[in-house]
Design a protein around this motif. Structure first.
Motif, PDB file in Angstrom:
ATOM      1  N   LEU A 174       7.969  -2.490   6.492  1.00 18.38           N
ATOM      2  CA  LEU A 174       8.505  -1.204   7.498  1.00 18.38           C
ATOM      3  C   LEU A 174       9.427  -0.952   6.022  1.00 18.38           C
ATOM      4  O   LEU A 174       9.649   0.645   5.405  1.00 18.38           O
ATOM      5  CB  LEU A 174       9.858  -1.304   7.866  1.00 18.38           C
ATOM      6  N   ALA A 175       9.324  -1.773   4.478  1.00 21.07           N
ATOM      7  CA  ALA A 175      10.463  -1.563   3.302  1.00 21.07           C
ATOM      8  C   ALA A 175      11.030  -0.713   3.612  1.00 21.07           C
ATOM      9  O   ALA A 175      11.949   0.218   3.489  1.00 21.07           O
ATOM     10  CB  ALA A 175       9.239  -0.816   3.014  1.00 21.07           C
ATOM     11  N   THR A 176      12.222  -1.635   4.578  1.00 20.49           N
ATOM     12  CA  THR A 176      13.279  -1.360   4.819  1.00 20.49           C
ATOM     13  C   THR A 176      14.916  -0.850   3.623  1.00 20.49           C
ATOM     14  O   THR A 176      14.289  -1.510   2.818  1.00 20.49           O
ATOM     15  CB  THR A 176      14.358  -1.980   5.315  1.00 20.49           C
ATOM     16  N   GLU A 177      14.730  -0.284   3.511  1.00 13.33           N
ATOM     17  CA  GLU A 177      16.255   0.338   2.551  1.00 13.33           C
ATOM     18  C   GLU A 177      17.189  -0.714   1.863  1.00 13.33           C
ATOM     19  O   GLU A 177      17.676  -0.971   3.678  1.00 13.33           O
ATOM     20  CB  GLU A 177      16.257   2.271   2.408  1.00 13.33           C
ATOM     21  N   LEU A 178      16.817  -0.620   1.495  1.00  6.74           N
ATOM     22  CA  LEU A 178      17.729  -2.181   1.475  1.00  6.74           C
ATOM     23  C   LEU A 178      19.708  -1.517   1.079  1.00  6.74           C
ATOM     24  O   LEU A 178      19.760  -0.818   0.354  1.00  6.74           O
ATOM     25  CB  LEU A 178      17.768  -2.907  -0.586  1.00  6.74           C
ATOM     26  N   GLU A 179      20.924  -1.983   1.388  1.00  6.51           N
ATOM     27  CA  GLU A 179      22.196  -1.441   1.741  1.00  6.51           C
ATOM     28  C   GLU A 179      22.478  -1.850   0.680  1.00  6.51           C
ATOM     29  O   GLU A 179      22.486  -2.323  -0.273  1.00  6.51           O
ATOM     30  CB  GLU A 179      22.961  -1.722   3.117  1.00  6.51           C
ATOM     31  N   SER A 180      23.473  -1.118  -0.105  1.00  5.47           N
ATOM     32  CA  SER A 180      24.870  -1.294  -1.322  1.00  5.47           C
ATOM     33  C   SER A 180      24.944  -2.635  -1.509  1.00  5.47           C
ATOM     34  O   SER A 180      25.020  -2.797  -2.391  1.00  5.47           O
ATOM     35  CB  SER A 180      26.245  -0.179  -1.199  1.00  5.47           C
ATOM     36  N   ALA A 181      25.447  -2.901  -0.723  1.00  7.23           N
ATOM     37  CA  ALA A 181      26.268  -4.701  -0.632  1.00  7.23           C
ATOM     38  C   ALA A 181      25.504  -5.868  -1.216  1.00  7.23           C
ATOM     39  O   ALA A 181      25.707  -6.329  -2.155  1.00  7.23           O
ATOM     40  CB  ALA A 181      27.280  -4.917   0.192  1.00  7.23           C
ATOM     41  N   PRO A 182      24.039  -5.734  -0.404  1.00  8.29           N
ATOM     42  CA  PRO A 182      23.067  -6.687  -0.672  1.00  8.29           C
ATOM     43  C   PRO A 182      22.621  -6.009  -1.711  1.00  8.29           C
ATOM     44  O   PRO A 182      22.062  -7.094  -2.652  1.00  8.29           O
ATOM     45  CB  PRO A 182      22.613  -6.524   0.504  1.00  8.29           C
ATOM     46  N   LEU A 183      22.869  -5.366  -2.387  1.00 11.96           N
ATOM     47  CA  LEU A 183      21.619  -4.763  -3.512  1.00 11.96           C
ATOM     48  C   LEU A 183      22.642  -5.192  -4.702  1.00 11.96           C
ATOM     49  O   LEU A 183      22.000  -5.607  -5.674  1.00 11.96           O
ATOM     50  CB  LEU A 183      21.478  -3.140  -3.300  1.00 11.96           C
ATOM     51  N   ALA A 184      23.414  -5.196  -4.590  1.00  9.99           N
ATOM     52  CA  ALA A 184      24.258  -5.020  -5.736  1.00  9.99           C
ATOM     53  C   ALA A 184      24.410  -6.183  -5.869  1.00  9.99           C
ATOM     54  O   ALA A 184      24.495  -7.316  -6.932  1.00  9.99           O
ATOM     55  CB  ALA A 184      26.243  -4.381  -5.942  1.00  9.99           C
ATOM     56  N   HIS A 185      24.309  -7.205  -4.857  1.00  8.37           N
ATOM     57  CA  HIS A 185      25.003  -8.994  -4.744  1.00  8.37           C
ATOM     58  C   HIS A 185      23.214  -9.461  -5.469  1.00  8.37           C
ATOM     59  O   HIS A 185      23.274 -10.315  -6.221  1.00  8.37           O
ATOM     60  CB  HIS A 185      24.364  -9.624  -3.659  1.00  8.37           C
ATOM     61  N   GLY A 186      22.394  -8.622  -5.011  1.00  5.38           N
ATOM     62  CA  GLY A 186      20.826  -9.301  -5.102  1.00  5.38           C
ATOM     63  C   GLY A 186      20.325  -9.245  -6.637  1.00  5.38           C
ATOM     64  O   GLY A 186      20.268  -9.694  -7.679  1.00  5.38           O
ATOM     65  N   ARG A 187      20.987  -7.381  -7.559  1.00  8.04           N
ATOM     66  CA  ARG A 187      20.995  -7.526  -8.696  1.00  8.04           C
ATOM     67  C   ARG A 187      21.753  -8.272 -10.052  1.00  8.04           C
ATOM     68  O   ARG A 187      21.584  -8.668 -10.598  1.00  8.04           O
ATOM     69  CB  ARG A 187      21.631  -5.786  -9.094  1.00  8.04           C
TER      70      ARG A 187
END
Length: 204
Positions: A174-187
């Motif tokens: 589904l190419a689910t959009e990442l939310e801000s907190a896990p996205l920032a953590h991943g980066r």
């Protein structure tokens, strides 16, 4: 050739339409700090959402296996499957459960890192093998797991891996959009190891 996308293939439902799930989503809010977009997409089928939420709360909540280890198992299984959405979420959940950043980053080399004990390595080795297709878990891997965990704990660990097998396919498809907190953590903690959230980012 695999087709990439620059937007989610299904949109998550807005919070204003999720009132009936308030109690259903309570464990996720407590465990993750919010409701993932993956589950907000699933909410189009309330009966599936409620069944899924109940199962995931039982598997990832308090049980016979340390919750921090369960998030690391989910992370390694998701890495083996190539799901960047789930990798970000499991890494972020690990941080919320107190997994040190240096240990989280060392998951990419758990076999050699002194930050992991033999029991953790055995569980993560099975997660790595089970997350692949075809399954690569050997009898030796399973014997090592038995040396550190009883059968009740093994069932719980395999349940974690299997749950993320569902999530990996759900979110990658589904190419689910990442939310801000896990996205920032991943980066901050995963990108240096090749993690790429592009599929799960909405183009500006």
């Amino acid at each position: 050739m695999r087709e990439e996308t620059d937007m989610p293939r299904l949109e998550p439902l807005p919070e204003s339409e999720l009132g009936e799930f308030e109690e259903t989503f309570r464990p996720a809010r407590e465990r993750l700090g919010g409701v993932p977009n993956s589950v907000k997409i699933m909410a189009r089928r309330p009966e599936i959402t409620k069944a899924w939420s109940a199962m995931s709360a039982k598997i990832m909540g308090p049980g016979t296996v340390d919750r921090a280890l369960k998030t690391m198992v989910g992370h390694v299984a998701s890495r083996a499957a190539g799901c960047n959405y789930c990798m970000a979420h499991t890494a972020h959940a690990g941080e919320l459960l107190g997994v040190p950043a240096e240990k989280e980053e060392a998951l990419w080399d758990f076999e050699n890192s002194p930050l992991f004990d033999d029991g953790e390595r055995a569980a993560l080795r099975v997660a790595l093998g089970a997350g692949q297709v075809p399954n690569c878990v050997s009898d030796a891997d399973f014997d090592a797991l038995r040396a550190h965990f009883d059968e009740e704990q093994i069932v719980e660990l395999i349940a974690v891996i299997s749950m993320y097998g569902f999530l990996n396919r759900w979110n990658d498809t589904l190419a689910t959009e990442l939310e801000s907190a896990p996205l920032a953590h991943g980066r901050a903690h995963l990108a240096q190891h090749g993690w790429d959230p592009k599929k799960h980012l909405r183009s500006e």
